[in-house]
Motif scaffolding. Structure first.
Motif, PDB file in Angstrom:
ATOM      1  N   THR A  86      -7.571   5.983   4.228  1.00  0.00           N
ATOM      2  CA  THR A  86      -8.449   5.144   3.411  1.00  0.00           C
ATOM      3  C   THR A  86      -9.865   5.255   3.939  1.00  0.00           C
ATOM      4  O   THR A  86     -10.128   4.945   5.101  1.00  0.00           O
ATOM      5  N   THR A  87     -10.765   5.729   3.097  1.00  0.00           N
ATOM      6  CA  THR A  87     -12.175   5.774   3.481  1.00  0.00           C
ATOM      7  C   THR A  87     -12.867   4.569   2.853  1.00  0.00           C
ATOM      8  O   THR A  87     -12.269   3.831   2.078  1.00  0.00           O
ATOM      9  N   ILE A  88     -14.147   4.398   3.192  1.00  0.00           N
ATOM     10  CA  ILE A  88     -14.881   3.239   2.665  1.00  0.00           C
ATOM     11  C   ILE A  88     -14.888   3.274   1.134  1.00  0.00           C
ATOM     12  O   ILE A  88     -14.678   2.251   0.474  1.00  0.00           O
ATOM     13  N   SER A  89     -15.079   4.457   0.545  1.00  0.00           N
ATOM     14  CA  SER A  89     -15.174   4.475  -0.917  1.00  0.00           C
ATOM     15  C   SER A  89     -13.825   4.134  -1.557  1.00  0.00           C
ATOM     16  O   SER A  89     -13.783   3.467  -2.591  1.00  0.00           O
ATOM     17  N   PHE A 148      -9.332  -6.851  -7.532  1.00  0.00           N
ATOM     18  CA  PHE A 148     -10.287  -7.485  -8.447  1.00  0.00           C
ATOM     19  C   PHE A 148     -11.313  -8.365  -7.755  1.00  0.00           C
ATOM     20  O   PHE A 148     -11.905  -9.233  -8.367  1.00  0.00           O
ATOM     21  N   GLN A 149     -11.516  -8.163  -6.432  1.00  0.00           N
ATOM     22  CA  GLN A 149     -12.554  -8.936  -5.727  1.00  0.00           C
ATOM     23  C   GLN A 149     -13.885  -8.214  -5.876  1.00  0.00           C
ATOM     24  O   GLN A 149     -14.387  -7.561  -4.968  1.00  0.00           O
ATOM     25  N   ILE A 150     -14.479  -8.379  -7.057  1.00  0.00           N
ATOM     26  CA  ILE A 150     -15.699  -7.655  -7.399  1.00  0.00           C
ATOM     27  C   ILE A 150     -16.846  -7.986  -6.435  1.00  0.00           C
ATOM     28  O   ILE A 150     -17.598  -7.117  -6.012  1.00  0.00           O
ATOM     29  N   GLY A 151     -16.971  -9.259  -6.085  1.00  0.00           N
ATOM     30  CA  GLY A 151     -18.065  -9.682  -5.208  1.00  0.00           C
ATOM     31  C   GLY A 151     -17.998  -8.983  -3.860  1.00  0.00           C
ATOM     32  O   GLY A 151     -18.983  -8.394  -3.403  1.00  0.00           O
ATOM     33  N   TYR A 152     -16.827  -9.036  -3.245  1.00  0.00           N
ATOM     34  CA  TYR A 152     -16.653  -8.426  -1.928  1.00  0.00           C
ATOM     35  C   TYR A 152     -16.862  -6.914  -2.015  1.00  0.00           C
ATOM     36  O   TYR A 152     -17.501  -6.317  -1.153  1.00  0.00           O
ATOM     37  N   ALA A 153     -16.335  -6.301  -3.086  1.00  0.00           N
ATOM     38  CA  ALA A 153     -16.479  -4.854  -3.239  1.00  0.00           C
ATOM     39  C   ALA A 153     -17.946  -4.459  -3.392  1.00  0.00           C
ATOM     40  O   ALA A 153     -18.401  -3.453  -2.841  1.00  0.00           O
ATOM     41  N   ALA A 154     -18.717  -5.269  -4.134  1.00  0.00           N
ATOM     42  CA  ALA A 154     -20.140  -4.969  -4.304  1.00  0.00           C
ATOM     43  C   ALA A 154     -20.860  -5.060  -2.958  1.00  0.00           C
ATOM     44  O   ALA A 154     -21.716  -4.222  -2.640  1.00  0.00           O
ATOM     45  N   ALA A 155     -20.496  -6.077  -2.158  1.00  0.00           N
ATOM     46  CA  ALA A 155     -21.098  -6.197  -0.827  1.00  0.00           C
ATOM     47  C   ALA A 155     -20.776  -4.945   0.001  1.00  0.00           C
ATOM     48  O   ALA A 155     -21.653  -4.379   0.659  1.00  0.00           O
ATOM     49  N   LEU A 156     -19.519  -4.505  -0.051  1.00  0.00           N
ATOM     50  CA  LEU A 156     -19.122  -3.287   0.660  1.00  0.00           C
ATOM     51  C   LEU A 156     -19.953  -2.095   0.215  1.00  0.00           C
ATOM     52  O   LEU A 156     -20.411  -1.287   1.033  1.00  0.00           O
ATOM     53  N   SER A 157     -20.166  -1.985  -1.113  1.00  0.00           N
ATOM     54  CA  SER A 157     -20.889  -0.820  -1.608  1.00  0.00           C
ATOM     55  C   SER A 157     -22.348  -0.840  -1.130  1.00  0.00           C
ATOM     56  O   SER A 157     -22.930   0.213  -0.882  1.00  0.00           O
ATOM     57  N   TRP A 158     -22.909  -2.046  -0.948  1.00  0.00           N
ATOM     58  CA  TRP A 158     -24.281  -2.109  -0.429  1.00  0.00           C
ATOM     59  C   TRP A 158     -24.348  -1.763   1.044  1.00  0.00           C
ATOM     60  O   TRP A 158     -25.326  -1.174   1.504  1.00  0.00           O
ATOM     61  N   VAL A 159     -23.297  -2.128   1.781  1.00  0.00           N
ATOM     62  CA  VAL A 159     -23.263  -1.722   3.187  1.00  0.00           C
ATOM     63  C   VAL A 159     -23.183  -0.199   3.285  1.00  0.00           C
ATOM     64  O   VAL A 159     -23.883   0.436   4.084  1.00  0.00           O
ATOM     65  N   LEU A 160     -22.371   0.400   2.411  1.00  0.00           N
ATOM     66  CA  LEU A 160     -22.264   1.864   2.392  1.00  0.00           C
ATOM     67  C   LEU A 160     -23.615   2.491   2.042  1.00  0.00           C
ATOM     68  O   LEU A 160     -24.068   3.441   2.692  1.00  0.00           O
ATOM     69  N   PHE A 161     -24.275   1.941   1.028  1.00  0.00           N
ATOM     70  CA  PHE A 161     -25.589   2.432   0.621  1.00  0.00           C
ATOM     71  C   PHE A 161     -26.566   2.354   1.790  1.00  0.00           C
ATOM     72  O   PHE A 161     -27.292   3.321   2.092  1.00  0.00           O
ATOM     73  N   SER A 162     -26.570   1.212   2.498  1.00  0.00           N
ATOM     74  CA  SER A 162     -27.480   1.063   3.634  1.00  0.00           C
ATOM     75  C   SER A 162     -27.181   2.093   4.709  1.00  0.00           C
ATOM     76  O   SER A 162     -28.106   2.681   5.288  1.00  0.00           O
ATOM     77  N   ALA A 163     -25.892   2.310   4.971  1.00  0.00           N
ATOM     78  CA  ALA A 163     -25.527   3.288   6.000  1.00  0.00           C
ATOM     79  C   ALA A 163     -26.050   4.668   5.602  1.00  0.00           C
ATOM     80  O   ALA A 163     -26.622   5.399   6.418  1.00  0.00           O
ATOM     81  N   ILE A 164     -25.853   5.036   4.329  1.00  0.00           N
ATOM     82  CA  ILE A 164     -26.328   6.336   3.860  1.00  0.00           C
ATOM     83  C   ILE A 164     -27.839   6.428   4.017  1.00  0.00           C
ATOM     84  O   ILE A 164     -28.377   7.426   4.510  1.00  0.00           O
TER      85      ILE A 164
END
Lengths: 290, 327
Positions: free
Chosen positions: B280-283, B294-310
């Protein structure tokens, strides 16, 4: 056309040992390349051969099927609506390709051929959006599709993919190379910007459009994430999604899975052989932005 | 006069793209930021609330998040190998050999056909019981009598890896905790994905970029080095490699960006993130959080952390790369 790699032309003409050295190196390179090529090919060959085998034979080491079961391919069509998946993938990819080429070419024309204040700033902003990872956009775009009632529809698959900052960038680079005297001459003759765009610039950008078209088609033919979350009905499944569910349900029938994979790949191989020149140039051109 | 005219025309030409850009990129980016500070659940099993940065706090305490970050980093270990291989292939191919088009086609084939079909192919090849790969490995083990040799030397038996079913890995990373234990040392699912990734990428886009780079090196440079009596390695080290630095820089930056958000398709098609979450990778984690839990809020937060890391890693690459480029 391509220059030889540094070090290939030894400056020892007439010297027998140098000739022998060159010859040896030539052979060594070829052996290496052949080994590499075989490594690349073996999985593909296994896939093709396995697609003609019986299920028991797939698990055996003998490479050639004892009986060539062409009916495996027919079986795929009987078990799932594979023809439908083919149609969906090609239909969607073709629409996206057409729309993306059109919208990108229009935007590229505004960025490359028209003079207006703030042009380059806006263009840089456009380019910056290429850094946004797709996964950030997936979640809000999915909720948007829910709101617009576009879940599980062709429109939901086609429209969001029809705009591309990358395509705009690629075509802008192409259009910058067209001499500006051409549109000036057309403008003096009284042509409108749209006429200049359509009759002068578009025909001269054909190579760029073909390159962008191929990559867009490819990307959407194999597109996975977006259809996976958007499509629920069987009749709207594209090839990748259809293959995924085929594997989930019939996964133990490796020979049929391989037959489906072969059918999935064949259009790509044909496209590549037909358009290799454009593809290689496209990859090398796309990197110029670095 | 002409300029005002052209601004109006430009707006017209930009309009379709601008609308699409606003609706499917700019709008969603802002909307995603808003989602990330909410507890939005897609099926409304919890009442909607704005929860400020609580998602991000939760994320710091989420052991899975850290484990999956390590998985993502581990899968990127194949990148330098693939890049080195691409460079090597490009240099060999760029010599004036017959059949370059044929070789280039064959090497590029996996990149061109990559996707679900190729992943299903590798899944079949990796099958430990019926797969062709282990059949071949076992045949070699048997015919070389390796097992007997190792036993005679006092070791345990040698057996083929179980590939996609195994949590083992080359570094010996543990499954449930962030630590290294010797029992985990071996070849497992993550290594299988790395091997497949190298096979796909080695003759792909990076090789084409290196081919273009090599053919752009001025021949005078090489000739001058040869006149000075430089050997092949010296020419590579002092002429080819520095001349290719911009290409390498571009490839490294793009590979990092791709690697950090990678691994989704492999996980969904080949392993479902397993065994025990090791592929399992971050994406893929974002996908399961958003579209399976279906935890859209948490998933969106995760995607922003990934974006910041990139973003941060790309900036670091720029800094380092620019120093490297001007030496």
């Amino acid at each position: 056309m391509r220059r030889a790699h540094p070090g290939t032309e030894e400056k020892r003409p007439g010297d027998f040992s140098a000739w022998w050295y060159r010859r040896g190196r030539f052979t060594a390179s070829h052996v290496l390349l052949v080994l590499m090529a075989v490594t690349m090919l073996v999985p593909f060959m296994w896939m093709v051969l396995a697609s003609f085998k019986s299920l028991q034979e797939v698990e055996q080491l003998n490479p050639i099927p004892s009986v060539w079961r062409f009916e495996n391919y027919l079986n795929v069509f009987e078990q799932v609506s594979f023809a439908r998946y083919y149609f969906n993938s090609i239909f969607i990819a073709a629409w996206v390709t057409f729309l993306q080429c059109l919208t990108s070419a229009m935007a590229a024309y505004a960025f490359a051929r028209l003079q207006w204040r703030g042009r380059d700033t806006v263009f840089r902003l456009y380019l910056a959006t290429l850094m946004i990872p797709g996964v950030v956009l997936m979640i809000p775009n999915y909720t948007l599709m829910v709101k617009l009632h576009l879940l599980d529809s062709y429109l939901g698959l086609i429209v969001p993919a029809s705009f591309s900052a990358f395509g705009t960038f690629l075509l802008r680079q192409f259009m910058l190379t067209i001499p500006s005297a051409l549109d000036e001459a057309a403008a003096i003759d009284g042509a409108s910007p749209w006429q200049i765009f359509w009759d002068v610039i578009m025909p001269l950008s054909r190579a760029g459009l073909v390159t962008l078209g191929i990559f867009t088609f490819l990307g959407n033919y194999g597109s996975f994430f977006w259809p996976l979350i958007l499509i629920k009905s069987e009749h709207l499944r594209t090839l990748p999604i259809g293959m995924l569910y085929f594997d989930t349900v019939y996964g133990r029938q490796t020979n049929l899975i391989m037959a489906a994979s072969v059918m999935n790949i064949i259009p790509l191989v044909i496209l590549f052989v037909a358009a290799q020149k454009h593809i290689v140039r496209g990859v090398q051109l796309g990197a110029v932005k670095g | 006069m002409r300029r005002r005219h052209e601004l109006r025309a430009a707006l017209g030409f930009l309009l379709p793209n601008l609308i699409g850009f606003g609706v499917f990129t700019a709008g969603p980016v802002l909307f995603s930021l808003a989602i990330s500070i909410s507890n939005w659940h897609l099926h409304r099993t919890v009442a909607f609330q704005w929860i400020a940065l609580r998602n991000f706090v939760e994320l710091l305490h989420d052991r899975d998040f850290w484990l999956y970050s390590i998985n993502t980093a581990y899968l990127m270990l194949g990148i330098p190998v693939a890049i080195a291989g691409s460079l090597f292939l490009a240099i060999v191919l760029s010599q004036r050999l017959r059949g370059i088009v044929v070789y280039r086609t064959l090497f590029y084939l996996p990149t061109f056909t990559s996707g679900v079909a190729l992943m299903l192919l590798w899944k079949a090849l990796y099958n430990p019981e019926f797969g062709a790969l282990n059949a071949a490995i076992n045949w070699w083990l048997d015919s070389l009598h390796l097992n007997e040799l190792v036993q005679a030397l006092g070791g345990g038996g040698v057996s083929a890896p179980t590939w996609l079913l195994s949590t083992k890995n080359m570094l010996g990373l543990d499954v449930e905790q962030i630590r290294i234990i010797p029992g985990q040392w071996g070849l497992g699912a993550r290594d299988a994905l790395i091997i497949m990734g190298i096979w796909i990428a080695i003759g792909g886009n990076n090789m084409l970029l290196y081919l273009a780079g090599v053919s752009n090196i001025p021949p005078e440079l090489v000739e001058a080095a040869q006149l000075d009596g430089a050997g092949r390695w010296a020419i590579f080290r002092n002429v080819t490699w520095p001349q290719l630095a911009p290409t390498t820089f571009f490839i490294v930056v793009m590979s990092f960006i791709g690697g950090l958000q990678g691994g989704f398709e492999q996980a969904r098609v080949m392993t479902l993130g397993g065994p025990a979450g090791t592929t399992t990778t971050i994406s893929y984690y974002i996908y399961t959080k958003a579209f399976e839990e279906f935890q859209i809020g948490y998933a969106a937060a995760l995607s922003w952390v990934l974006f910041s890391a990139i973003f941060v890693i790309t900036m670091i690459n720029w800094r380092l790369g620019h120093k490297e480029l001007h030496y």
